[in-house]
Motif scaffolding. Sequence first.
Motif, PDB file in Angstrom:
ATOM      1  N   VAL A  24       1.065  -1.405  -0.103  1.00  0.00           N
ATOM      2  CA  VAL A  24      -0.331   0.308  -0.343  1.00  0.00           C
ATOM      3  C   VAL A  24       0.480   1.146   0.024  1.00  0.00           C
ATOM      4  O   VAL A  24       2.567   0.860   0.322  1.00  0.00           O
ATOM      5  N   ASP A  25       0.153   2.415  -0.178  1.00  0.00           N
ATOM      6  CA  ASP A  25       0.762   4.014  -0.262  1.00  0.00           C
ATOM      7  C   ASP A  25       1.519   4.110   1.175  1.00  0.00           C
ATOM      8  O   ASP A  25       2.425   5.050   0.835  1.00  0.00           O
ATOM      9  N   THR A  26       1.220   4.081   2.186  1.00  0.00           N
ATOM     10  CA  THR A  26       1.447   4.140   3.087  1.00  0.00           C
ATOM     11  C   THR A  26       2.439   3.185   3.553  1.00  0.00           C
ATOM     12  O   THR A  26       3.076   1.910   3.214  1.00  0.00           O
ATOM     13  N   ASP A  27       4.026   4.212   4.502  1.00  0.00           N
ATOM     14  CA  ASP A  27       4.633   3.513   5.018  1.00  0.00           C
ATOM     15  C   ASP A  27       4.738   2.819   6.160  1.00  0.00           C
ATOM     16  O   ASP A  27       3.636   3.400   7.151  1.00  0.00           O
ATOM     17  N   PRO A  28       5.457   2.001   6.783  1.00  0.00           N
ATOM     18  CA  PRO A  28       5.812   1.388   8.291  1.00  0.00           C
ATOM     19  C   PRO A  28       5.316   2.174   9.081  1.00  0.00           C
ATOM     20  O   PRO A  28       6.514   3.127   9.023  1.00  0.00           O
ATOM     21  N   ASP A  29       5.004   2.063   9.965  1.00  0.00           N
ATOM     22  CA  ASP A  29       5.021   3.292  11.299  1.00  0.00           C
ATOM     23  C   ASP A  29       6.523   2.373  11.923  1.00  0.00           C
ATOM     24  O   ASP A  29       6.612   2.069  12.382  1.00  0.00           O
ATOM     25  N   ILE A  30       7.406   3.924  11.735  1.00  0.00           N
ATOM     26  CA  ILE A  30       8.543   3.821  12.296  1.00  0.00           C
ATOM     27  C   ILE A  30       8.599   3.313  13.583  1.00  0.00           C
ATOM     28  O   ILE A  30       9.635   3.394  14.119  1.00  0.00           O
ATOM     29  N   ASN A  31       7.551   3.863  14.348  1.00  0.00           N
ATOM     30  CA  ASN A  31       7.414   3.452  15.821  1.00  0.00           C
ATOM     31  C   ASN A  31       7.382   1.786  15.746  1.00  0.00           C
ATOM     32  O   ASN A  31       7.801   1.201  17.419  1.00  0.00           O
ATOM     33  N   GLU A  32       6.979   1.240  15.136  1.00  0.00           N
ATOM     34  CA  GLU A  32       6.777  -0.868  14.983  1.00  0.00           C
ATOM     35  C   GLU A  32       8.138  -1.212  14.927  1.00  0.00           C
ATOM     36  O   GLU A  32       8.078  -2.241  15.131  1.00  0.00           O
ATOM     37  N   ALA A  33       8.645  -0.566  13.525  1.00  0.00           N
ATOM     38  CA  ALA A  33       9.821  -1.995  12.957  1.00  0.00           C
ATOM     39  C   ALA A  33      10.746  -1.003  12.257  1.00  0.00           C
ATOM     40  O   ALA A  33      10.340   0.306  12.455  1.00  0.00           O
ATOM     41  N   GLU A  34      11.886  -1.411  12.543  1.00  0.00           N
ATOM     42  CA  GLU A  34      13.349  -0.653  12.502  1.00  0.00           C
ATOM     43  C   GLU A  34      13.656  -1.502  10.486  1.00  0.00           C
ATOM     44  O   GLU A  34      13.568  -0.259   9.696  1.00  0.00           O
ATOM     45  N   ALA A  35      12.943  -2.651  10.108  1.00  0.00           N
ATOM     46  CA  ALA A  35      13.227  -2.802   8.306  1.00  0.00           C
ATOM     47  C   ALA A  35      12.092  -4.353   8.284  1.00  0.00           C
ATOM     48  O   ALA A  35      11.324  -4.431   9.847  1.00  0.00           O
ATOM     49  N   VAL A  36      10.860  -4.433   8.028  1.00  0.00           N
ATOM     50  CA  VAL A  36       9.890  -5.212   7.185  1.00  0.00           C
ATOM     51  C   VAL A  36      10.994  -5.694   6.272  1.00  0.00           C
ATOM     52  O   VAL A  36      11.327  -5.621   5.241  1.00  0.00           O
ATOM     53  N   ARG A  37      10.711  -7.469   5.545  1.00  0.00           N
ATOM     54  CA  ARG A  37      10.859  -8.418   5.240  1.00  0.00           C
ATOM     55  C   ARG A  37      10.551  -9.753   4.896  1.00  0.00           C
ATOM     56  O   ARG A  37      10.334  -9.645   6.598  1.00  0.00           O
ATOM     57  N   TRP A  38      10.381  -9.793   3.983  1.00  0.00           N
ATOM     58  CA  TRP A  38       9.794 -11.502   3.511  1.00  0.00           C
ATOM     59  C   TRP A  38      11.644 -11.919   3.442  1.00  0.00           C
ATOM     60  O   TRP A  38      11.877 -11.688   3.060  1.00  0.00           O
ATOM     61  N   ILE A  39      10.845 -12.927   4.467  1.00  0.00           N
ATOM     62  CA  ILE A  39      11.652 -14.063   5.355  1.00  0.00           C
ATOM     63  C   ILE A  39      11.551 -15.867   4.737  1.00  0.00           C
ATOM     64  O   ILE A  39      10.127 -15.510   5.370  1.00  0.00           O
ATOM     65  N   PRO A  40      11.818 -16.279   3.676  1.00  0.00           N
ATOM     66  CA  PRO A  40      11.559 -18.054   3.684  1.00  0.00           C
ATOM     67  C   PRO A  40      11.192 -18.442   4.990  1.00  0.00           C
ATOM     68  O   PRO A  40      12.259 -18.054   5.633  1.00  0.00           O
ATOM     69  N   LEU A  41       9.910 -19.397   5.157  1.00  0.00           N
ATOM     70  CA  LEU A  41       9.420 -20.004   6.385  1.00  0.00           C
ATOM     71  C   LEU A  41      11.084 -21.204   6.818  1.00  0.00           C
ATOM     72  O   LEU A  41      10.960 -20.929   7.974  1.00  0.00           O
ATOM     73  N   THR A  42      11.283 -21.438   6.017  1.00  0.00           N
ATOM     74  CA  THR A  42      12.138 -22.546   6.636  1.00  0.00           C
ATOM     75  C   THR A  42      13.776 -21.776   7.203  1.00  0.00           C
ATOM     76  O   THR A  42      14.013 -21.625   8.409  1.00  0.00           O
ATOM     77  N   GLU A  43      13.983 -20.247   6.830  1.00  0.00           N
ATOM     78  CA  GLU A  43      15.130 -19.581   7.503  1.00  0.00           C
ATOM     79  C   GLU A  43      14.309 -18.718   8.696  1.00  0.00           C
ATOM     80  O   GLU A  43      15.152 -19.003   9.388  1.00  0.00           O
ATOM     81  N   ALA A  44      13.408 -18.450   8.381  1.00  0.00           N
ATOM     82  CA  ALA A  44      12.455 -18.177   9.864  1.00  0.00           C
ATOM     83  C   ALA A  44      12.597 -19.185  10.530  1.00  0.00           C
ATOM     84  O   ALA A  44      12.949 -18.895  12.312  1.00  0.00           O
ATOM     85  N   ALA A  45      12.428 -20.688  10.660  1.00  0.00           N
ATOM     86  CA  ALA A  45      12.524 -21.562  11.478  1.00  0.00           C
ATOM     87  C   ALA A  45      13.814 -21.614  12.138  1.00  0.00           C
ATOM     88  O   ALA A  45      14.030 -21.914  13.351  1.00  0.00           O
ATOM     89  N   GLU A  46      14.822 -21.369  11.370  1.00  0.00           N
ATOM     90  CA  GLU A  46      16.820 -21.928  11.636  1.00  0.00           C
ATOM     91  C   GLU A  46      16.825 -20.548  13.157  1.00  0.00           C
ATOM     92  O   GLU A  46      17.462 -20.018  13.984  1.00  0.00           O
ATOM     93  N   MET A  47      15.736 -19.187  12.286  1.00  0.00           N
ATOM     94  CA  MET A  47      16.006 -17.747  13.298  1.00  0.00           C
ATOM     95  C   MET A  47      15.215 -18.090  14.920  1.00  0.00           C
ATOM     96  O   MET A  47      15.764 -17.370  15.895  1.00  0.00           O
ATOM     97  N   ILE A  48      14.934 -19.040  14.818  1.00  0.00           N
ATOM     98  CA  ILE A  48      13.971 -19.603  16.488  1.00  0.00           C
ATOM     99  C   ILE A  48      15.148 -20.206  17.062  1.00  0.00           C
ATOM    100  O   ILE A  48      15.222 -19.980  18.091  1.00  0.00           O
ATOM    101  N   GLU A  49      15.615 -21.243  16.352  1.00  0.00           N
ATOM    102  CA  GLU A  49      16.911 -21.412  16.638  1.00  0.00           C
ATOM    103  C   GLU A  49      18.092 -20.430  17.268  1.00  0.00           C
ATOM    104  O   GLU A  49      19.243 -20.916  18.005  1.00  0.00           O
ATOM    105  N   THR A  50      18.240 -19.869  16.639  1.00  0.00           N
ATOM    106  CA  THR A  50      19.174 -18.369  17.253  1.00  0.00           C
ATOM    107  C   THR A  50      18.578 -17.666  17.743  1.00  0.00           C
ATOM    108  O   THR A  50      19.842 -17.129  17.705  1.00  0.00           O
ATOM    109  N   GLY A  51      18.171 -17.789  18.488  1.00  0.00           N
ATOM    110  CA  GLY A  51      17.075 -16.548  19.004  1.00  0.00           C
ATOM    111  C   GLY A  51      17.315 -15.544  18.623  1.00  0.00           C
ATOM    112  O   GLY A  51      17.121 -14.388  19.173  1.00  0.00           O
ATOM    113  N   GLU A  52      16.964 -15.191  17.093  1.00  0.00           N
ATOM    114  CA  GLU A  52      16.894 -13.798  16.427  1.00  0.00           C
ATOM    115  C   GLU A  52      15.040 -13.910  16.260  1.00  0.00           C
ATOM    116  O   GLU A  52      14.655 -12.686  16.363  1.00  0.00           O
TER     117      GLU A  52
END
Length: 180
Positions: free
Chosen positions: A134-162
């Motif tokens: 959409v045309d609106t930018d994300p709320d700067i108070n909510e997130a430093e970054a917004v990213r599409w992350i592969p689901l399998t990589e996201a599962a690995e990020m759980i294991e690394t504490g991210e």
Amino acid sequence: MSSARSQWKIHGERVVDENRHIRLSTVDVELPDGTRFTQYVARMPRCAMTLVLDDQRRALLMYRHRFIVDQWVWELPGGYVDHAENVAAAAAREVEEETGWRPRTMTKLVSFQPSIGSLDQPQEIYLARGADRVDTDPDINEAEAVRWIPLTEAAEMIETGEIVGAATVVAIYRALTLTP
């Protein structure tokens, strides 16, 4: 089991603090064996989060600092459900406000309570398949970054504490069991 449950006794509850985000009280409890103690209880409004997946099975996640644990983490967009608000509508609203993406579909994925020993905070996680920028930018108070992350990589990020937040952990692991 029902006889032990019926022997639990609540001898009173005292509100310590209350506002629109939390009700903190102490509850005087007696266990079936006669042991008595005071338990702090926090009650918080229902929360709605959304796991947005694209057609490549990438999850839309936000990178943010959580000062309570003093940690930068990746997590789902989400927030409190307003009093009479539809839960799915609240979840979709939070995605758009926090990320700048509008979910195409909303399907309930799972409900849970994150810490039922002392916290009553219903959590509703929705699954969105696809989203449109959409045309609106994300709320700067909510997130430093917004990213599409592969689901399998996201599962690995759980294991690394991210990824440490309960709702995001539950959603990622649940999504891994879904067929594409």
